[in-house]
Scaffold this motif. Structure first.
Motif, PDB file in Angstrom:
ATOM      1  N   LYS A   7       6.883   6.067  -4.118  1.00  0.00           N
ATOM      2  CA  LYS A   7       5.517   6.317  -3.667  1.00  0.00           C
ATOM      3  C   LYS A   7       5.279   5.873  -2.234  1.00  0.00           C
ATOM      4  CE  LYS A   7       3.265   6.298  -8.155  1.00  0.00           C
ATOM      5  NZ  LYS A   7       2.248   5.677  -8.989  1.00  0.00           N
ATOM      6  N   GLU A   8       5.870   4.746  -1.857  1.00  0.00           N
ATOM      7  CA  GLU A   8       5.715   4.261  -0.477  1.00  0.00           C
ATOM      8  C   GLU A   8       6.306   5.243   0.517  1.00  0.00           C
ATOM      9  OE1 GLU A   8       7.095   0.369   0.592  1.00  0.00           O
ATOM     10  OE2 GLU A   8       5.901  -0.567  -0.975  1.00  0.00           O
ATOM     11  N   GLN A   9       7.475   5.784   0.197  1.00  0.00           N
ATOM     12  CA  GLN A   9       8.117   6.745   1.085  1.00  0.00           C
ATOM     13  C   GLN A   9       7.300   8.031   1.166  1.00  0.00           C
ATOM     14  OE1 GLN A   9      11.857   6.620  -1.011  1.00  0.00           O
ATOM     15  NE2 GLN A   9      12.883   5.627   0.718  1.00  0.00           N
ATOM     16  N   LEU A  10       6.773   8.485   0.033  1.00  0.00           N
ATOM     17  CA  LEU A  10       5.921   9.669   0.034  1.00  0.00           C
ATOM     18  C   LEU A  10       4.666   9.446   0.872  1.00  0.00           C
ATOM     19  CD1 LEU A  10       6.126  10.922  -3.657  1.00  0.00           C
ATOM     20  CD2 LEU A  10       7.021  12.050  -1.620  1.00  0.00           C
ATOM     21  N   ALA A  11       4.070   8.275   0.753  1.00  0.00           N
ATOM     22  CA  ALA A  11       2.878   7.946   1.526  1.00  0.00           C
ATOM     23  C   ALA A  11       3.197   7.937   3.018  1.00  0.00           C
ATOM     24  CB  ALA A  11       2.317   6.600   1.092  1.00  0.00           C
ATOM     25  N   ALA A  12       4.336   7.350   3.382  1.00  0.00           N
ATOM     26  CA  ALA A  12       4.735   7.300   4.792  1.00  0.00           C
ATOM     27  C   ALA A  12       4.993   8.706   5.341  1.00  0.00           C
ATOM     28  CB  ALA A  12       5.971   6.421   4.968  1.00  0.00           C
ATOM     29  N   LEU A  13       5.639   9.544   4.559  1.00  0.00           N
ATOM     30  CA  LEU A  13       5.892  10.925   4.986  1.00  0.00           C
ATOM     31  C   LEU A  13       4.588  11.699   5.139  1.00  0.00           C
ATOM     32  CD1 LEU A  13       9.007  11.875   2.825  1.00  0.00           C
ATOM     33  CD2 LEU A  13       8.923  11.596   5.317  1.00  0.00           C
ATOM     34  N   ALA A  14       3.671  11.521   4.210  1.00  0.00           N
ATOM     35  CA  ALA A  14       2.379  12.199   4.289  1.00  0.00           C
ATOM     36  C   ALA A  14       1.604  11.753   5.521  1.00  0.00           C
ATOM     37  CB  ALA A  14       1.567  11.939   3.019  1.00  0.00           C
ATOM     38  N   MET A  15       1.652  10.453   5.839  1.00  0.00           N
ATOM     39  CA  MET A  15       0.960   9.922   7.015  1.00  0.00           C
ATOM     40  C   MET A  15       1.572  10.501   8.291  1.00  0.00           C
ATOM     41  SD  MET A  15      -1.497   8.113   8.237  1.00  0.00           S
ATOM     42  CE  MET A  15      -2.074   7.115   6.877  1.00  0.00           C
ATOM     43  N   LYS A  16       2.904  10.524   8.370  1.00  0.00           N
ATOM     44  CA  LYS A  16       3.568  11.070   9.559  1.00  0.00           C
ATOM     45  C   LYS A  16       3.218  12.543   9.751  1.00  0.00           C
ATOM     46  CE  LYS A  16       7.760   9.360  10.733  1.00  0.00           C
ATOM     47  NZ  LYS A  16       9.194   9.099  10.596  1.00  0.00           N
ATOM     48  N   GLU A  17       3.214  13.286   8.653  1.00  0.00           N
ATOM     49  CA  GLU A  17       2.880  14.713   8.731  1.00  0.00           C
ATOM     50  C   GLU A  17       1.442  14.906   9.218  1.00  0.00           C
ATOM     51  OE1 GLU A  17       2.566  18.700   5.924  1.00  0.00           O
ATOM     52  OE2 GLU A  17       2.951  16.767   4.975  1.00  0.00           O
ATOM     53  N   ALA A  18       0.517  14.129   8.667  1.00  0.00           N
ATOM     54  CA  ALA A  18      -0.886  14.248   9.054  1.00  0.00           C
ATOM     55  C   ALA A  18      -1.087  13.869  10.519  1.00  0.00           C
ATOM     56  CB  ALA A  18      -1.761  13.368   8.153  1.00  0.00           C
ATOM     57  N   MET A  19      -0.463  12.798  10.976  1.00  0.00           N
ATOM     58  CA  MET A  19      -0.611  12.381  12.361  1.00  0.00           C
ATOM     59  C   MET A  19      -0.008  13.422  13.311  1.00  0.00           C
ATOM     60  SD  MET A  19      -0.428   8.175  12.127  1.00  0.00           S
ATOM     61  CE  MET A  19       1.267   8.108  12.505  1.00  0.00           C
ATOM     62  N   ALA A  20       1.136  13.985  12.955  1.00  0.00           N
ATOM     63  CA  ALA A  20       1.747  15.034  13.778  1.00  0.00           C
ATOM     64  C   ALA A  20       0.839  16.259  13.825  1.00  0.00           C
ATOM     65  CB  ALA A  20       3.127  15.398  13.230  1.00  0.00           C
ATOM     66  N   TRP A  21       0.254  16.610  12.698  1.00  0.00           N
ATOM     67  CA  TRP A  21      -0.649  17.752  12.602  1.00  0.00           C
ATOM     68  C   TRP A  21      -1.857  17.557  13.523  1.00  0.00           C
ATOM     69  CZ3 TRP A  21      -5.645  18.697  10.916  1.00  0.00           C
ATOM     70  CH2 TRP A  21      -5.953  19.992  10.536  1.00  0.00           C
ATOM     71  N   LEU A  22      -2.448  16.358  13.479  1.00  0.00           N
ATOM     72  CA  LEU A  22      -3.596  16.047  14.336  1.00  0.00           C
ATOM     73  C   LEU A  22      -3.199  16.015  15.810  1.00  0.00           C
ATOM     74  CD1 LEU A  22      -5.152  13.325  12.037  1.00  0.00           C
ATOM     75  CD2 LEU A  22      -6.236  15.511  12.645  1.00  0.00           C
ATOM     76  N   ASP A  23      -2.050  15.406  16.114  1.00  0.00           N
ATOM     77  CA  ASP A  23      -1.566  15.345  17.493  1.00  0.00           C
ATOM     78  C   ASP A  23      -1.367  16.747  18.067  1.00  0.00           C
ATOM     79  OD1 ASP A  23      -1.574  12.557  17.542  1.00  0.00           O
ATOM     80  OD2 ASP A  23       0.575  12.393  17.109  1.00  0.00           O
ATOM     81  N   GLN A  24      -0.789  17.649  17.280  1.00  0.00           N
ATOM     82  CA  GLN A  24      -0.549  19.023  17.732  1.00  0.00           C
ATOM     83  C   GLN A  24      -1.847  19.732  18.081  1.00  0.00           C
ATOM     84  OE1 GLN A  24       1.582  20.750  14.459  1.00  0.00           O
ATOM     85  NE2 GLN A  24       3.562  19.932  15.128  1.00  0.00           N
ATOM     86  N   ARG A  25      -2.920  19.373  17.420  1.00  0.00           N
ATOM     87  CA  ARG A  25      -4.215  20.012  17.638  1.00  0.00           C
ATOM     88  C   ARG A  25      -5.088  19.255  18.634  1.00  0.00           C
ATOM     89  NH1 ARG A  25      -1.839  21.338  13.346  1.00  0.00           N
ATOM     90  NH2 ARG A  25      -2.189  23.311  12.273  1.00  0.00           N
ATOM     91  N   GLY A  26      -4.589  18.142  19.139  1.00  0.00           N
ATOM     92  CA  GLY A  26      -5.342  17.356  20.108  1.00  0.00           C
ATOM     93  C   GLY A  26      -6.567  16.672  19.533  1.00  0.00           C
ATOM     94  N   VAL A  27      -6.523  16.352  18.247  1.00  0.00           N
ATOM     95  CA  VAL A  27      -7.666  15.713  17.592  1.00  0.00           C
ATOM     96  C   VAL A  27      -7.527  14.194  17.726  1.00  0.00           C
ATOM     97  CG1 VAL A  27      -8.876  15.376  15.395  1.00  0.00           C
ATOM     98  CG2 VAL A  27      -7.903  17.618  15.951  1.00  0.00           C
ATOM     99  N   TYR A  28      -8.578  13.557  18.243  1.00  0.00           N
ATOM    100  CA  TYR A  28      -8.594  12.100  18.356  1.00  0.00           C
ATOM    101  C   TYR A  28      -8.814  11.504  16.976  1.00  0.00           C
ATOM    102  CZ  TYR A  28     -10.124   7.384  19.333  1.00  0.00           C
ATOM    103  OH  TYR A  28     -10.253   6.021  19.334  1.00  0.00           O
ATOM    104  N   TYR A  29      -8.026  10.507  16.645  1.00  0.00           N
ATOM    105  CA  TYR A  29      -8.169   9.843  15.354  1.00  0.00           C
ATOM    106  C   TYR A  29      -7.740   8.396  15.472  1.00  0.00           C
ATOM    107  CZ  TYR A  29      -3.118  10.545  15.036  1.00  0.00           C
ATOM    108  OH  TYR A  29      -1.774  10.542  15.298  1.00  0.00           O
ATOM    109  N   GLN A  30      -8.108   7.637  14.474  1.00  0.00           N
ATOM    110  CA  GLN A  30      -7.672   6.252  14.360  1.00  0.00           C
ATOM    111  C   GLN A  30      -6.873   6.132  13.075  1.00  0.00           C
ATOM    112  OE1 GLN A  30     -11.784   4.701  14.809  1.00  0.00           O
ATOM    113  NE2 GLN A  30     -10.785   3.220  16.157  1.00  0.00           N
ATOM    114  N   HIS A  31      -5.775   5.402  13.147  1.00  0.00           N
ATOM    115  CA  HIS A  31      -4.942   5.154  11.962  1.00  0.00           C
ATOM    116  C   HIS A  31      -5.231   3.742  11.505  1.00  0.00           C
ATOM    117  CE1 HIS A  31      -0.698   4.171  10.304  1.00  0.00           C
ATOM    118  NE2 HIS A  31      -1.517   4.513   9.332  1.00  0.00           N
ATOM    119  N   PHE A  32      -5.694   3.628  10.278  1.00  0.00           N
ATOM    120  CA  PHE A  32      -5.932   2.325   9.676  1.00  0.00           C
ATOM    121  C   PHE A  32      -4.850   2.100   8.630  1.00  0.00           C
ATOM    122  CE2 PHE A  32     -10.099   3.586  11.260  1.00  0.00           C
ATOM    123  CZ  PHE A  32     -10.446   2.461  11.985  1.00  0.00           C
TER     124      PHE A  32
END
Length: 92
Positions: A7-32
């Protein structure tokens, strides 16, 4: 070697995918860390796909990156461009 992903690895992969997705679109976000992304008043948990909006008091029916894209598009004023996801500070 095991092909099982915990589950930890799945969570980390999901977070990386989401952050890459947001970065590609130029969306400002904060990671908590470890599990939450915040885009203005929008809260997103990539592992579960859960989305909430501050002040609404309940989860949105929309889920995952597809749901997040819909909500961000509807809340255009909350899209911000930033050079890096590591920026900390107020998210308008």
């Amino acid at each position: 070697m095991s092909l099982a992903i915990n589950k930890e690895q799945l969570a980390a992969l999901a977070m990386k995918e989401a952050m890459a997705w947001l970065d590609q679109r130029g969306v400002y976000y904060q990671h908590f860390p470890p599990d939450q992304i915040k885009i203005g008043p929008i809260n997103f948990w990539p592992r579960t796909g859960t989305i909430t909006v501050d002040g609404e008091g309940r989860r949105r029916a929309e889920k995952g990156l597809v749901g997040l894209e819909t909500i961000i598009a509807a809340a255009t004023p909350y899209q911000h461009r930033a050079p890096s996801h590591s920026i900390r500070g107020p998210c308008l």
